[in-house]
Design a protein around this motif. Sequence first.
Motif, PDB file in Angstrom:
ATOM      1  N   GLY A   1       4.876   5.047  87.545  1.00  0.00           N
ATOM      2  CA  GLY A   1       4.096   4.862  86.323  1.00  0.00           C
ATOM      3  C   GLY A   1       3.834   3.411  85.991  1.00  0.00           C
ATOM      4  N   LEU A   2       2.915   3.187  85.051  1.00  0.00           N
ATOM      5  CA  LEU A   2       2.613   1.824  84.601  1.00  0.00           C
ATOM      6  C   LEU A   2       3.836   1.230  83.918  1.00  0.00           C
ATOM      7  N   PRO A   3       4.176  -0.028  84.209  1.00  0.00           N
ATOM      8  CA  PRO A   3       5.288  -0.672  83.513  1.00  0.00           C
ATOM      9  C   PRO A   3       5.182  -0.566  81.988  1.00  0.00           C
ATOM     10  N   SER A   4       3.963  -0.670  81.468  1.00  0.00           N
ATOM     11  CA  SER A   4       3.793  -0.606  80.009  1.00  0.00           C
ATOM     12  C   SER A   4       4.067   0.805  79.473  1.00  0.00           C
ATOM     13  N   ALA A   5       3.809   1.823  80.285  1.00  0.00           N
ATOM     14  CA  ALA A   5       4.115   3.201  79.856  1.00  0.00           C
ATOM     15  C   ALA A   5       5.624   3.432  79.872  1.00  0.00           C
ATOM     16  N   LYS A   6       6.291   2.855  80.892  1.00  0.00           N
ATOM     17  CA  LYS A   6       7.766   2.954  80.929  1.00  0.00           C
ATOM     18  C   LYS A   6       8.366   2.279  79.694  1.00  0.00           C
ATOM     19  N   LYS A   7       7.786   1.113  79.355  1.00  0.00           N
ATOM     20  CA  LYS A   7       8.300   0.346  78.204  1.00  0.00           C
ATOM     21  C   LYS A   7       8.150   1.161  76.913  1.00  0.00           C
ATOM     22  N   LEU A   8       7.005   1.827  76.769  1.00  0.00           N
ATOM     23  CA  LEU A   8       6.756   2.629  75.567  1.00  0.00           C
ATOM     24  C   LEU A   8       7.809   3.729  75.417  1.00  0.00           C
ATOM     25  N   PHE A   9       8.020   4.511  76.481  1.00  0.00           N
ATOM     26  CA  PHE A   9       9.000   5.598  76.407  1.00  0.00           C
ATOM     27  C   PHE A   9      10.421   5.054  76.295  1.00  0.00           C
TER      28      PHE A   9
ATOM     29  N   THR B   1      16.254   1.990  79.171  1.00  0.00           N
ATOM     30  CA  THR B   1      15.572   0.833  79.751  1.00  0.00           C
ATOM     31  C   THR B   1      14.340   1.305  80.539  1.00  0.00           C
ATOM     32  N   PRO B   2      13.329   0.446  80.697  1.00  0.00           N
ATOM     33  CA  PRO B   2      12.142   0.840  81.460  1.00  0.00           C
ATOM     34  C   PRO B   2      12.483   1.255  82.891  1.00  0.00           C
TER      35      PRO B   2
ATOM     36  N   LEU C   1      21.871   8.484  77.898  1.00  0.00           N
ATOM     37  CA  LEU C   1      22.127   7.836  79.192  1.00  0.00           C
ATOM     38  C   LEU C   1      23.287   6.844  79.076  1.00  0.00           C
ATOM     39  N   SER C   2      23.254   6.015  78.023  1.00  0.00           N
ATOM     40  CA  SER C   2      24.343   5.053  77.809  1.00  0.00           C
ATOM     41  C   SER C   2      25.659   5.765  77.548  1.00  0.00           C
ATOM     42  N   LEU C   3      25.598   6.817  76.733  1.00  0.00           N
ATOM     43  CA  LEU C   3      26.819   7.568  76.405  1.00  0.00           C
ATOM     44  C   LEU C   3      27.459   8.138  77.674  1.00  0.00           C
ATOM     45  N   CYS C   4      26.654   8.763  78.516  1.00  0.00           N
ATOM     46  CA  CYS C   4      27.191   9.329  79.756  1.00  0.00           C
ATOM     47  C   CYS C   4      27.776   8.218  80.625  1.00  0.00           C
ATOM     48  N   GLU C   5      27.076   7.092  80.675  1.00  0.00           N
ATOM     49  CA  GLU C   5      27.569   5.968  81.477  1.00  0.00           C
ATOM     50  C   GLU C   5      28.936   5.495  80.973  1.00  0.00           C
ATOM     51  N   GLN C   6      29.067   5.413  79.644  1.00  0.00           N
ATOM     52  CA  GLN C   6      30.347   5.011  79.059  1.00  0.00           C
ATOM     53  C   GLN C   6      31.502   5.879  79.538  1.00  0.00           C
ATOM     54  N   TYR C   7      31.204   7.148  79.726  1.00  0.00           N
ATOM     55  CA  TYR C   7      32.250   8.090  80.129  1.00  0.00           C
ATOM     56  C   TYR C   7      32.300   8.289  81.645  1.00  0.00           C
TER      57      TYR C   7
ATOM     58  N   THR D   1      16.573   8.633  83.687  1.00  0.00           N
ATOM     59  CA  THR D   1      17.867   8.870  84.325  1.00  0.00           C
ATOM     60  C   THR D   1      18.353   7.545  84.910  1.00  0.00           C
ATOM     61  N   SER D   2      19.567   7.536  85.412  1.00  0.00           N
ATOM     62  CA  SER D   2      20.153   6.281  85.905  1.00  0.00           C
ATOM     63  C   SER D   2      19.273   5.650  86.981  1.00  0.00           C
ATOM     64  N   VAL D   3      19.384   4.338  87.122  1.00  0.00           N
ATOM     65  CA  VAL D   3      18.617   3.632  88.151  1.00  0.00           C
ATOM     66  C   VAL D   3      19.003   4.162  89.541  1.00  0.00           C
TER      67      VAL D   3
END
Lengths: 424, 424
Positions: free
Chosen positions: A76-84, A91-92, A237-243, A270-272
Motif C-alpha cells: 500500500g501507499l506509505p501515506s495510507a499506512k500512516k493514516l490507518f 506503526t505504519p 499489537l503493543s499489548l501482545c508484544e508486552q506479553y 500485525t507485527s513487522v
Amino acid sequence: MNAYEQMTKAEREAELKKVRAEFDALCAKKLSLNMARGKPGAHQLDLSTDMLTIVNDPAQCKIDGIDARNYGELAGLPSAKKLFAEILGVTPEQCFIGGSASLQLMYDAIAKAYSNGMLHSEKPWSKLDTVKWLCPAPGYDRHFKVSQNFGMELITVPMTAEGPDMDLVEELIKDPAVKGMWNVPKYSNPDGIVYSDETIRRLASMKPAAPDFMLMWDNAYCVHEFGCEFKPFADILSLCEQYGNADMVFEFASTSKITFPGAGISVMATSVANQKYLQPLINVQIISYDKVNQLRHVRFLQDKEHTLALMKKHAAILGPKFKTVLDALDAEIAPLDIAQYNRPVGGYFVSLNAMHGTAKRTLQLCKEAGVTMTGAGATFPYGKDPNDSNIRIAPSLPPVEELEQAIAIFCNCLKLSALEKLGL
Amino acid sequence: MNAYEQMTKAEREAELKKVRAEFDALCAKKLSLNMARGKPGAHQLDLSTDMLTIVNDPAQCKIDGIDARNYGELAGLPSAKKLFAEILGVTPEQCFIGGSASLQLMYDAIAKAYSNGMLHSEKPWSKLDTVKWLCPAPGYDRHFKVSQNFGMELITVPMTAEGPDMDLVEELIKDPAVKGMWNVPKYSNPDGIVYSDETIRRLASMKPAAPDFMLMWDNAYCVHEFGCEFKPFADILSLCEQYGNADMVFEFASTSKITFPGAGISVMATSVANQKYLQPLINVQIISYDKVNQLRHVRFLQDKEHTLALMKKHAAILGPKFKTVLDALDAEIAPLDIAQYNRPVGGYFVSLNAMHGTAKRTLQLCKEAGVTMTGAGATFPYGKDPNDSNIRIAPSLPPVEELEQAIAIFCNCLKLSALEKLGL
C-alpha cells in the motif's frame, strides 16, 4: 414470568386475537422493508461525495514519489499506512493496506495458514487432522463461515458484558489443536459490547498451546460511536508484544462504514515479523491493491482528527435510527418482558434475545409481513442458536419513516410468536 | 557459427577489448533504467485521465438499479459483466468481475480447488498426494509462482510458433495427477506468440484424465495490438462447450493495460455451472469488489468499439518503443547472430534467446551498467532456464530516449557476455 405467562388463558386468547389482527393488517400493507445487514443508508454515503473527485488529474495521482495509477507497492501507499496507523495506534510498518474488504484480508491470513503455514507453524494447516477455532457468540456470521470453509471445528464461547468468557477461553487454549479466535473488540457484532480492559489484558497475555495461534482482532467499529464521544482503545499489537505475544495478533479495520461500503480500503495490522513473512506470500496472488482509491482516502480522510469529525456526521444520521428501534422496543416489548436487548452506543446492531424457541418463528412472521432480517441462528457457529433466541437488528439502511414501520412489524411478530409458543 | 565464433583469437581479443571499453564508458554514466516488467508508461496512463472524474456525484453512482457505493452484487455490476462479455465474446452470466488484479482471480480459482475442490473434483486438492501442472515455457513467472505456492509439480511444455507443443500436452494429460495448464493465448508472455486456430481447437477438445482439469486461459493481451489491426479471437468458452468441456476452462482478462494498472478491474469468465459453484465460495471471502471503480470503467470504456479505439492510442505510444528495441537488436545483434528474438505485433514483451549459458551473465552486466531487467530464468518453471538463454525485454515503461540508452546497454552486455563465454 413475563406478562404473557402471567395472563389467564382467556386473557392470552384475547391478546393473541388482537395481535394476530394487527399482524394481518400489517401484511395487507404489502411492505418491503430491510433490517438485515449493517448497510449504511444513502445519506451516509452522501457524506463522502467529495471523495469521488478528490483525485482528478495525473499530477494529483502522485504521492510519496509513487504514481498511484501504476503497478507496485504491494503493502500500500506509505501515506495510507500512516493514516490507518494513526487511527489504530500502531506503526505504519505494521500495516498492510488491502482492497475494499477487510474480510478478504482475514480470509487470506487464514488461507495462508492453510496453504503455507504461519510464521511459527510446524506445517501448513491443511496437513493437520483437526483445527479448532474459538467463536465468541453471538458473533459475526461471516467470521464463522470463513472458519467453516476451511473445515475447522468451531467452538462457541459465550459473550459476557465484558467480552468473551475468559475463564473458558484460558481453558480451551490449552488444547494445541485450538489455533485461533475471532474477536470484534469494540461494539461487538451483534451485541455492541466493548471488551473491558481486563478482558483485553487477559487475551493479550494468553499462552496458547499452539505456537501459531491467531488472535483475530476485527476492529470493524473502532471509530463508530453514535451515542457517545469517541472512546479511545488500546493498541492490541503493543499489548501482545508486552506479553511476549508479538506475532499472535492480527488486527483488521476498513473504511467500509466510514466512506463507501462497496468502494473503501482495508488494513491488516500485525507485527513487522508477520508482515515480512506474509507479504511475499500475498505477492503470489496480487501485484498491488487499488492505490488510486487509497489516495482518494488519504486526501479525503486526511488523518484521525478529520476521520473522527466525519464519524460525528455518521452518528447524527445513525443515532436517530437506533433511537427509533430502542424507543419502539421500550414501548412495546419491555413492559411485556418477552425479550431482552442491549442499548449500544456504537457499531451497527441491536442484539435481542427473544423467548427461547421463538427467534425463527419471529423472523418467519417478519418475512411474511415484508420485513427482511438477518436469518435466525446466523449469529452462532454453524448457524445454530441452541436457544433459538438471538435476533440481530440492523437499523442503518432504511430511512427513519420506513424504520418506524419495520420495527413496529418486528414488535408485533415478537409478540405473536411468544403467544403462539405459550399456547392457549 | 555466429560471427564471434568465426573470429580468430586475435580478432576476438580486439573485439572484447572494444566492447569492454564501451561497457566501462556506459557504467561511468551511472544510469538508472528499467526494462523489467510490463508496466505501461506515464503517457499511456494519461490516456485514461477522464476516468478519474467520470463518476462524480451520488446520482452518477446508480446504474442497473444498484447504488455502486454500497455493499452487494458479489459478481459485479451487470453493466460491467456486459462490457467484458462483449470484449471476450462470452455471455454476461459467464462473467465474474473482480478487483484490480486478474492474478487474484486466477489464484483464488486454484485456491478454491485446494481448500474446497472444484465442481467435478472428488475431494479438495490439498488432500491429494501429488498435483501436476502444465507450464508452457518460456512463460509468465507469476503464473508459475501460483502453482508453486500450492506445492504443485510444474511440468515444462516447450512453446512453438503455434503455441504450446500439443503432441506433448495430449500425452501428459493422460496422467490423472495433471490437473491444469497455464495459457496466454494471444501475444504470449514473453514470446508474443498467438496460438494458432489448430492449437486452440486441440486444447478445447482435450480429454484429460483428471475430471477437474483447469484450462487456465489468461487473455491478458486480448485487445493489445500495437503493430497491426485488432485481430479477432475465438471464444474459448463456446469452443470448449462444443467439445463437451464446458466446465474445463477459466478465462481471465483485466483493464490493467487498458486503463490503470494499479486501479483497473478484472474478469473471470467460465461456465454458468462453474459460476454457480464458485460464487458461494468466493462470497466467504468478500461481500463485493469495488463497484464504483467498475462503474468508472463502464462509463469510460463504454463498449468494445470504444475500448479498441483507446487501444489504438496505446499502440501509438507502444509501437515506437518496440521499434526502438527491435531496430537496435537488428543493427547490433542480428549481424553477429549471437541471439534470436521475436518480432511481436502485440502484447508487452520482446523475447530473446541469447547464446546458451549467457543470459544470467548478460543481466548481471546490465545491472552493473544501471539497467534493471526481469531476472534470468524467470520465464521458466522454478525460475530455472535449462539453457540459461531466454531474456524477457519489457520496453513499455521508459520514455523512448531512455529506452534507446537502455537497449544500447543491453546490446553491449549481450556482446560482452558472448565474448566472455567464448573465451580467448
